[in-house]
Motif scaffolding. Structure first.
Motif, short mmCIF file in Angstrom:
data_model
loop_
_atom_site.label_atom_id
_atom_site.label_comp_id
_atom_site.label_asym_id
_atom_site.label_seq_id
_atom_site.Cartn_x
_atom_site.Cartn_y
_atom_site.Cartn_z
N ALA A 123 0.82 -1.20 0.00
CA ALA A 123 0.00 0.00 0.00
C ALA A 123 0.85 1.26 0.00
CB ALA A 123 -0.95 -0.01 1.20
N ARG A 124 1.93 1.27 0.79
CA ARG A 124 2.78 2.45 0.86
C ARG A 124 3.50 2.67 -0.48
NH1 ARG A 124 5.20 1.18 5.09
NH2 ARG A 124 3.91 2.38 6.53
N THR A 125 3.96 1.59 -1.10
CA THR A 125 4.63 1.70 -2.40
C THR A 125 3.68 2.27 -3.45
OG1 THR A 125 6.09 -0.16 -1.89
CG2 THR A 125 5.82 0.42 -4.22
N PRO A 164 1.43 6.25 -7.48
CA PRO A 164 0.12 5.67 -7.85
C PRO A 164 -0.04 5.40 -9.34
CG PRO A 164 -0.09 7.98 -7.24
CD PRO A 164 1.29 7.58 -6.86
N ALA A 165 0.41 6.33 -10.18
CA ALA A 165 0.25 6.14 -11.62
C ALA A 165 1.14 5.01 -12.12
CB ALA A 165 0.57 7.44 -12.36
N PRO A 214 -0.09 -0.20 -15.15
CA PRO A 214 0.11 -1.56 -15.69
C PRO A 214 -1.01 -2.53 -15.29
CG PRO A 214 2.15 -0.71 -14.77
CD PRO A 214 1.08 0.24 -14.37
N VAL A 215 -1.49 -2.41 -14.05
CA VAL A 215 -2.58 -3.27 -13.61
C VAL A 215 -3.85 -2.99 -14.42
CG1 VAL A 215 -4.07 -3.88 -11.67
CG2 VAL A 215 -1.64 -3.52 -11.30
N LEU A 216 -4.15 -1.70 -14.62
CA LEU A 216 -5.32 -1.33 -15.43
C LEU A 216 -5.17 -1.85 -16.85
CD1 LEU A 216 -6.17 2.34 -14.36
CD2 LEU A 216 -7.66 0.33 -14.19
N PRO A 258 -5.53 1.69 -3.16
CA PRO A 258 -4.60 2.68 -2.62
C PRO A 258 -4.18 3.73 -3.64
CG PRO A 258 -3.55 0.52 -2.76
CD PRO A 258 -5.00 0.31 -2.99
N ALA A 259 -4.05 3.34 -4.92
CA ALA A 259 -3.70 4.33 -5.94
C ALA A 259 -4.80 5.36 -6.09
CB ALA A 259 -3.44 3.62 -7.27
N ALA A 260 -6.04 4.90 -6.14
CA ALA A 260 -7.16 5.83 -6.27
C ALA A 260 -7.27 6.73 -5.04
CB ALA A 260 -8.46 5.05 -6.47
N MET A 261 -7.07 6.16 -3.86
CA MET A 261 -7.15 6.97 -2.64
C MET A 261 -6.04 8.02 -2.61
SD MET A 261 -9.78 5.98 -0.86
CE MET A 261 -9.47 6.45 0.84
#
Length: 748
Positions: A359-361, A366-367, A372-374, A693-696
């Motif tokens: 989560a911290r990473t 975030p982008a 890559p996941v998206l 976590p990226a969205a948050m």
């Protein structure tokens, strides 16, 4: 409400457990008769033209052909004297069966259409009486009597809709038994691994047992008052086992966490119910809301899953909220008894370093981490661009199923099968000349081999020179017309033919109803397409409302909906790539065909609900930390640190329940099991681990935004997970961890 639940468990735990034991015993007795109440089929819209056509044919003509007996002669020719004598004897016996009507054979009619092209096989056509359930039982009895060798002279195999239904119903039970035999032992092993304690591992199984027993009891009750599909047993078993374990896992984990923090048993029960109990309640509400959307569809296959699904979710949640706290009160610190020797000595409340670091990473970049996941998820969803839909037929059965083998022979060696013909019903009198003209126009359509009416047989736009008229197709107050084509059943061309037949100008003053397997498919797709927007709207609105009441934010529900749609698209795309395009078909042992439309809708609703299940698990802890004053990044990191292990463990356990159905012999049950299991894992790992976590991080403080009037509404009517803190061991407000730390020791 949750305070009263906790106090009931603490003060009246004996009463609660006694009532639970009696309830389980009663549910076991009631649920034992569930299979006798369930029905086959249910894929048709009762108000569709094809269903109405079937009803007219049943009432006026004794029913359309749904049983085809394929008869072979041992000497290789069906026209020999011995074969004819045995064939007529077989037909005579069949006509004595009260369970059959409209028995027609080659030996009576001498119709070349009822004899194979090579003269080695002949057909006997019949209608099995009764509704879907009665047809299933009657067909099974007929098959037991006549399939195989008849009087030592003929070989008989059965096909047609009734025979397929009988094979399907038997295979559903076999698949369920095998899936449970695989899922339950694997689940127990995983629970032992997760908890490291025999007692703690058995507690979720106790709740799962209540949920499964309750699911069969409710199927019996539902089947007594409405139509319920027999395949509902597979869903309720998988959901009952999976959700029961998921909810109990959350409660047990939170209870052990409180004990490890030094809270006494009673206060640990209170805190567990106040926090995890609220999460379970909201989670169950979101799953139930998604499944309730199935009730808008007229097909009882989908409606029965809606009723049964909502019921099993409620049973799993209620047993978790009432029975689990009482069990925890009784066990107290003994919940950690039976610790396994290989388990490392560690505190039960320790955050999982992997999830905290992940989560911290993600929140640092975030982008870089989310894109890559998206991209992978969107690529997985790309097969949806070419998705096509169908309805179940004999191809969903194993290749060695007799009804499937017969269907294959009929397609390959007969010139068009009566079993797959379009059936036109005219529920009024029709004069001879208009009827003949109408039949001629129908026979001129591309792909039509012949049209059979009470006036005779028509081919290529005119009356055929050969072929007797079938007077059984006509009545003074009704007419039946059979349109036999050379097209592959359920192909695009066959579905197009349905529309062409319906567009042909009928006899003046009449309103023909077109039925048959291809018409049923067309009507099923239209029916579901008409109601799908309403179902999706209901799912979105109810989910948005529930998440708003839970979080007090309008951004969180929107974020959750968008991310869930991405993971669902990926899941459905992979299933399309496998089951429609035929990839992995040799490994899984199925025949590629269009996506089953009802099962695809069902899988969407279930996967959506389960995605929201884990959304609530994670968001509840993040919000609790946020409400205690933690900044956004700390709340997300520590929230995932606390819940990541629980969510991943719960996802694995639930996925096992679903993946067990990947061993099924029915291809649409394979798709349901593999698709639902994949959806759970994608959501727990890719969405909760990376995208959330990226969205948050990208949303920042706006993640908790709501207009002033909605904030006031939430303050008055909303519910949050945080409840009264136990007085014996206050929980400190978490302190933000330094960015360089690799292990966060903050406690909640």
């Amino acid at each position: 409400m949750f305070e009263r639940m906790a106090e009931l468990a603490i003060r009246r735990y004996r009463l609660v457990l006694i009532v639970a034991v009696l309830a389980v015993a009663l549910m076991g007795v009631v649920g034992a008769g569930a299979f006798d109440k369930l029905k086959g089929g249910g894929f048709d819209d009762p108000a569709s033209p094809s269903t109405r056509a079937t009803k007219v044919i049943d009432e006026k003509f004794g029913g359309e052909t749904n049983l085809v007996l394929l008869v072979r002669s041992p000497d290789g020719r069906i026209d020999t004297a011995a074969s004819k004598e045995s064939g007529r004897a077989l037909v005579a016996d069949l006509k004595k069966e009260k369970r059959l009507s409209n028995v027609v054979s080659y030996w009576e009619t001498n119709s070349p259409d009822l004899r194979s092209k090579d003269g080695r096989e002949a057909m006997v056509l019949a209608h099995v009486r009764g509704d879907a359930t009665e047809q299933r039982e009657n067909a099974r009895e007929i098959l037991d009597t006549y399939s195989g060798t008849y009087k030592g002279t003929l070989t008989v195999q059965a096909g047609g809709g009734a025979a397929v239904g009988a094979d399907l119903s038997k295979q559903v039970v076999d698949d369920l038994i095998l899936a449970e035999a695989i899922a339950i032992p694997l689940t127990l092993v995983l629970l032992l691994f997760v908890f490291g304690s025999v007692v703690a591992a058995l507690l979720p199984l106790a709740i799962a047992l209540i949920a499964v027993m309750g699911s069969f009891a409710q199927l019996f009750l539902l089947g007594s008052v409405t139509d319920v599909a027999d395949t509902a047993t597979n869903l309720t078993t998988a959901l009952g086992l999976g959700l029961g374990i998921d909810y109990a896992l959350l409660m047990v984990s939170r209870f052990r966490e409180q004990l490890a923090a030094g809270v006494n048993v009673d206060d640990a029960v209170r805190r567990t119910v106040h926090t995890a109990g609220r999460t379970v309640a909201f989670s169950a509400a979101t799953v139930a809301a998604a499944l309730a959307a199935l009730l808008v569809f007229p097909q009882y296959f989908l409606r029965s899953f809606g009723f049964a699904g909502v019921g099993v979710v409620a049973i799993a949640a209620l047993s978790t909220l009432f029975v689990m706290p009482a069990l925890l009160k009784v066990l107290g610190h003994r919940v950690n008894s039976g610790r396994l020797p290989w388990t490392k000595s560690q505190r039960s409340d320790a955050q999982e370093p992997l999830w905290g670091r992940l989560a911290r990473t993600v929140m640092r970049r975030p982008a870089l981490t989310a894109l890559p996941v998206l991209a992978v998820l969107l690529f997985a969803a790309s097969p949806l661009l070419n998705i096509t839909f169908g309805t179940p037929d004999e191809r969903v059965l194993p290749k060695d199923a007799e009804s499937r083998q017969v269907s294959k022979v009929l397609r390959e060696t007969f010139g068009g099968s009566e079993d797959s013909a379009l059936r036109i019903a005219i529920d009024q009198s029709v004069d001879a000349a208009p009827l003949a003209s109408y039949a001629g126009r129908l026979s001129a359509l591309k792909g039509v081999k012949r049209v059979e009416t009470s006036m005779g047989i028509y081919t290529e736009g005119q009356s055929a020179a050969t072929g007797p008229a079938n007077s059984a197709l006509g009545r003074p107050d009704a007419q039946q017309i059979s349109v036999v084509s050379s097209l592959t059943p359920k192909s695009d061309a066959a579905q197009s033919l349905v529309e062409q037949v319906r567009s042909v100008t009928p006899p003046p003053g009449t309103h023909p109803l077109v039925g048959g397997t291809d018409a049923v498919l067309v009507d099923a797709k239209d029916s579901i397409a008409d109601r799908l927007p309403l179902a999706v709207t209901l799912v979105v609105l109810t989910t948005f409302l529930l998440l708003f009441l839970f979080t007090g934010s309008i951004v969180q529900p929107l974020r959750a909906l968008l991310l869930n749609l991405v993971s669902l698209g990926a899941t459905l795309g992979v299933m399309t790539w496998i089951f429609q395009d035929g990839n992995l078909s040799s490994s899984l042992g199925f025949t590629a065909q269009p996506m089953e439309v009802s099962m695809t809708v069902l899988m969407f609703c279930i996967a959506f609900g389960l995605s929201m299940d884990y959304e609530v698990f994670v968001t509840s802890r993040i919000k609790e930390l946020h409400d205690h004053g933690a900044d956004n990044e700390t709340a997300v990191v520590n929230g995932l640190g606390h819940t990541g292990r629980i969510v991943s463990a719960a996802a694995c356990l639930l996925a096992v329940s679903f993946f067990a159905f990947g061993t099924a012999k029915l291809s649409f049950m394979q798709m349901f099991g593999l698709g639902s299991g994949l959806a759970v894992l994608l959501d727990a790992i890719a969405v909760r681990g990376v995208l959330v976590p990226a969205a948050m991080r990208l949303l920042g403080h706006t993640a908790w935004y709501a207009p002033g009037f909605l904030r006031r509404l939430h303050m008055r009517y909303g519910l949050s997970e945080g409840g009264p803190e136990p007085t014996s061991a206050p929980v400190p407000v978490p302190v933000p961890a330094a960015p360089t730390h690799t292990k966060d020791s903050t406690r909640v």
